[in-house]
Design a protein around this motif. Structure first.
Motif, PDB file in Angstrom:
ATOM      1  N   ALA A  84       0.839  -1.206   0.000  1.00 17.64           N
ATOM      2  CA  ALA A  84       0.000   0.000   0.000  1.00 17.64           C
ATOM      3  C   ALA A  84       0.872   1.254   0.000  1.00 17.64           C
ATOM      4  O   ALA A  84       0.546   2.242  -0.666  1.00 17.64           O
ATOM      5  CB  ALA A  84      -0.946   0.000   1.193  1.00 17.64           C
ATOM      6  N   SER A  85       1.986   1.210   0.716  1.00 16.55           N
ATOM      7  CA  SER A  85       2.909   2.345   0.729  1.00 16.55           C
ATOM      8  C   SER A  85       3.484   2.590  -0.658  1.00 16.55           C
ATOM      9  O   SER A  85       3.565   3.734  -1.119  1.00 16.55           O
ATOM     10  CB  SER A  85       4.051   2.105   1.719  1.00 16.55           C
ATOM     11  OG  SER A  85       3.581   2.079   3.043  1.00 16.55           O
ATOM     12  N   ARG A 107      -7.385   5.243  -1.070  1.00 19.05           N
ATOM     13  CA  ARG A 107      -8.379   5.265   0.017  1.00 19.05           C
ATOM     14  C   ARG A 107      -8.118   6.491   0.880  1.00 19.05           C
ATOM     15  O   ARG A 107      -7.010   6.672   1.390  1.00 19.05           O
ATOM     16  CB  ARG A 107      -8.262   4.003   0.877  1.00 19.05           C
ATOM     17  CG  ARG A 107      -8.766   2.762   0.227  1.00 19.05           C
ATOM     18  CD  ARG A 107      -8.751   1.525   1.126  1.00 19.05           C
ATOM     19  NE  ARG A 107      -7.965   1.586   2.337  1.00 19.05           N
ATOM     20  CZ  ARG A 107      -8.459   1.648   3.592  1.00 19.05           C
ATOM     21  NH1 ARG A 107      -9.754   1.634   3.798  1.00 19.05           N
ATOM     22  NH2 ARG A 107      -7.658   1.676   4.637  1.00 19.05           N
ATOM     23  N   THR A 108      -9.149   7.338   1.041  1.00 19.27           N
ATOM     24  CA  THR A 108      -8.990   8.570   1.798  1.00 19.27           C
ATOM     25  C   THR A 108     -10.192   8.850   2.683  1.00 19.27           C
ATOM     26  O   THR A 108     -11.253   8.249   2.539  1.00 19.27           O
ATOM     27  CB  THR A 108      -8.830   9.788   0.854  1.00 19.27           C
ATOM     28  OG1 THR A 108     -10.038   9.963   0.102  1.00 19.27           O
ATOM     29  CG2 THR A 108      -7.652   9.638  -0.076  1.00 19.27           C
ATOM     30  N   LYS A 109      -9.985   9.788   3.583  1.00 16.83           N
ATOM     31  CA  LYS A 109     -11.074  10.422   4.316  1.00 16.83           C
ATOM     32  C   LYS A 109     -10.773  11.917   4.284  1.00 16.83           C
ATOM     33  O   LYS A 109      -9.642  12.332   4.012  1.00 16.83           O
ATOM     34  CB  LYS A 109     -11.176   9.914   5.756  1.00 16.83           C
ATOM     35  CG  LYS A 109     -10.021  10.325   6.667  1.00 16.83           C
ATOM     36  CD  LYS A 109     -10.234   9.820   8.094  1.00 16.83           C
ATOM     37  CE  LYS A 109      -9.090  10.244   9.020  1.00 16.83           C
ATOM     38  NZ  LYS A 109      -9.303   9.798  10.398  1.00 16.83           N
ATOM     39  N   THR A 110     -11.753  12.722   4.543  1.00 15.86           N
ATOM     40  CA  THR A 110     -11.563  14.163   4.546  1.00 15.86           C
ATOM     41  C   THR A 110     -11.074  14.608   5.923  1.00 15.86           C
ATOM     42  O   THR A 110     -11.679  14.276   6.940  1.00 15.86           O
ATOM     43  CB  THR A 110     -12.887  14.886   4.190  1.00 15.86           C
ATOM     44  OG1 THR A 110     -13.313  14.422   2.913  1.00 15.86           O
ATOM     45  CG2 THR A 110     -12.694  16.390   4.153  1.00 15.86           C
ATOM     46  N   LEU A 118      -4.760  10.040   3.683  1.00 12.66           N
ATOM     47  CA  LEU A 118      -4.515   8.737   3.061  1.00 12.66           C
ATOM     48  C   LEU A 118      -4.629   7.645   4.121  1.00 12.66           C
ATOM     49  O   LEU A 118      -3.790   7.548   5.016  1.00 12.66           O
ATOM     50  CB  LEU A 118      -3.132   8.721   2.408  1.00 12.66           C
ATOM     51  CG  LEU A 118      -2.861   9.825   1.384  1.00 12.66           C
ATOM     52  CD1 LEU A 118      -1.417   9.772   0.913  1.00 12.66           C
ATOM     53  CD2 LEU A 118      -3.836   9.718   0.215  1.00 12.66           C
ATOM     54  N   LEU A 119      -5.663   6.830   4.002  1.00  8.58           N
ATOM     55  CA  LEU A 119      -5.945   5.809   5.021  1.00  8.58           C
ATOM     56  C   LEU A 119      -4.945   4.663   5.031  1.00  8.58           C
ATOM     57  O   LEU A 119      -4.846   3.940   6.015  1.00  8.58           O
ATOM     58  CB  LEU A 119      -7.367   5.287   4.838  1.00  8.58           C
ATOM     59  CG  LEU A 119      -8.463   6.332   5.056  1.00  8.58           C
ATOM     60  CD1 LEU A 119      -9.827   5.752   4.716  1.00  8.58           C
ATOM     61  CD2 LEU A 119      -8.436   6.853   6.481  1.00  8.58           C
ATOM     62  N   VAL A 150      -1.856   8.090  14.015  1.00  8.17           N
ATOM     63  CA  VAL A 150      -0.935   7.012  13.669  1.00  8.17           C
ATOM     64  C   VAL A 150      -1.777   5.776  13.379  1.00  8.17           C
ATOM     65  O   VAL A 150      -2.553   5.336  14.225  1.00  8.17           O
ATOM     66  CB  VAL A 150       0.062   6.727  14.822  1.00  8.17           C
ATOM     67  CG1 VAL A 150       0.946   5.535  14.492  1.00  8.17           C
ATOM     68  CG2 VAL A 150       0.908   7.968  15.100  1.00  8.17           C
ATOM     69  N   PHE A 151      -1.637   5.223  12.172  1.00  7.84           N
ATOM     70  CA  PHE A 151      -2.411   4.057  11.753  1.00  7.84           C
ATOM     71  C   PHE A 151      -1.652   2.749  11.956  1.00  7.84           C
ATOM     72  O   PHE A 151      -2.247   1.684  11.968  1.00  7.84           O
ATOM     73  CB  PHE A 151      -2.781   4.154  10.267  1.00  7.84           C
ATOM     74  CG  PHE A 151      -3.651   5.320   9.904  1.00  7.84           C
ATOM     75  CD1 PHE A 151      -4.843   5.570  10.566  1.00  7.84           C
ATOM     76  CD2 PHE A 151      -3.281   6.167   8.871  1.00  7.84           C
ATOM     77  CE1 PHE A 151      -5.656   6.630  10.209  1.00  7.84           C
ATOM     78  CE2 PHE A 151      -4.091   7.235   8.505  1.00  7.84           C
ATOM     79  CZ  PHE A 151      -5.278   7.465   9.177  1.00  7.84           C
TER      80      PHE A 151
END
Length: 194
Positions: A84-85, A107-110, A118-119, A150-151
């Motif tokens: 994914a990176s 894949r994102t969120k606002t 960037l999820l 931090v994901f």
């Protein structure tokens, strides 16, 4: 004065080991790019700031200049996360937003500023610009951190680790796309007509 540019580039290159994904939004359009010129910009733990230097050639530069917001993402080296990176790196670093929507492929969120988050990134800080410095071929932006997350607990990927995993055809396309960006930077720096 003669400068040993090989030595200078070795020293300076060692200061930017991590590829950073920068995203922004302006007028409802989201865009982003990859940077090796980003970092922390404050020593006050309870008031973090981030800095990023973007060349004027990039569409993201103009968008960030207009909107005053950006998100800075680190990428993961984790075994289950590295693909994914690399996808983020190839998507944001392989073409221009002038050629179409790059962010829509990820894949994102606002974020709180409206900038896309960037999820699949390792982590991010989201910033509002508090100052900028025009340095001929680029602009250095400094922003107050307004959100962070931090994901992943995995290590962050370094550019050398990422580069050896990228497909040869992508690297060739990147190198070809980099030629006009480099020329634009030289034109701005050395006073050529742009």
């Amino acid at each position: 004065m003669n400068v040993d540019t090989d030595a200078a580039n070795k020293v300076l290159g060692g200061l930017r080991p991590y590829p950073v994904a920068i995203t922004t939004v302006d007028g409802g359009f989201a865009n982003g790019l990859m940077s090796l010129s980003a970092g922390a910009a404050s020593i006050i733990p309870e008031a973090p700031r981030a800095t990023v230097s973007l060349t004027k050639y990039n569409m993201t530069h103009d968008m960030l200049l207009n909107s005053g917001v950006f998100a800075m993402h680190m990428l993961s080296a984790g075994e289950d996360e590295v693909d994914a990176s690399l996808e983020i790196l190839m998507t944001l670093g392989g073409s221009s937003g002038r050629d179409g929507d790059k962010i829509g492929k990820l894949r994102t969120k606002t974020g709180v500023t409206g900038a896309p988050i960037l999820l699949d990134a390792h982590s991010y800080v989201e910033c509002k610009v508090i100052g900028s410095l025009d340095v001929q071929e680029s602009t250095i932006f400094v922003g107050d951190v307004v959100a962070a997350e931090v994901f992943s607990q995995a290590p962050r990927i370094k550019i050398g680790e990422a580069w050896v995993k990228l497909p040869d055809e992508w690297i060739e396309r990147y190198d070809a796309n980099h030629v006009p960006q480099l020329q634009s930077a030289k034109d701005h720096r050395f006073g050529q007509k742009v």
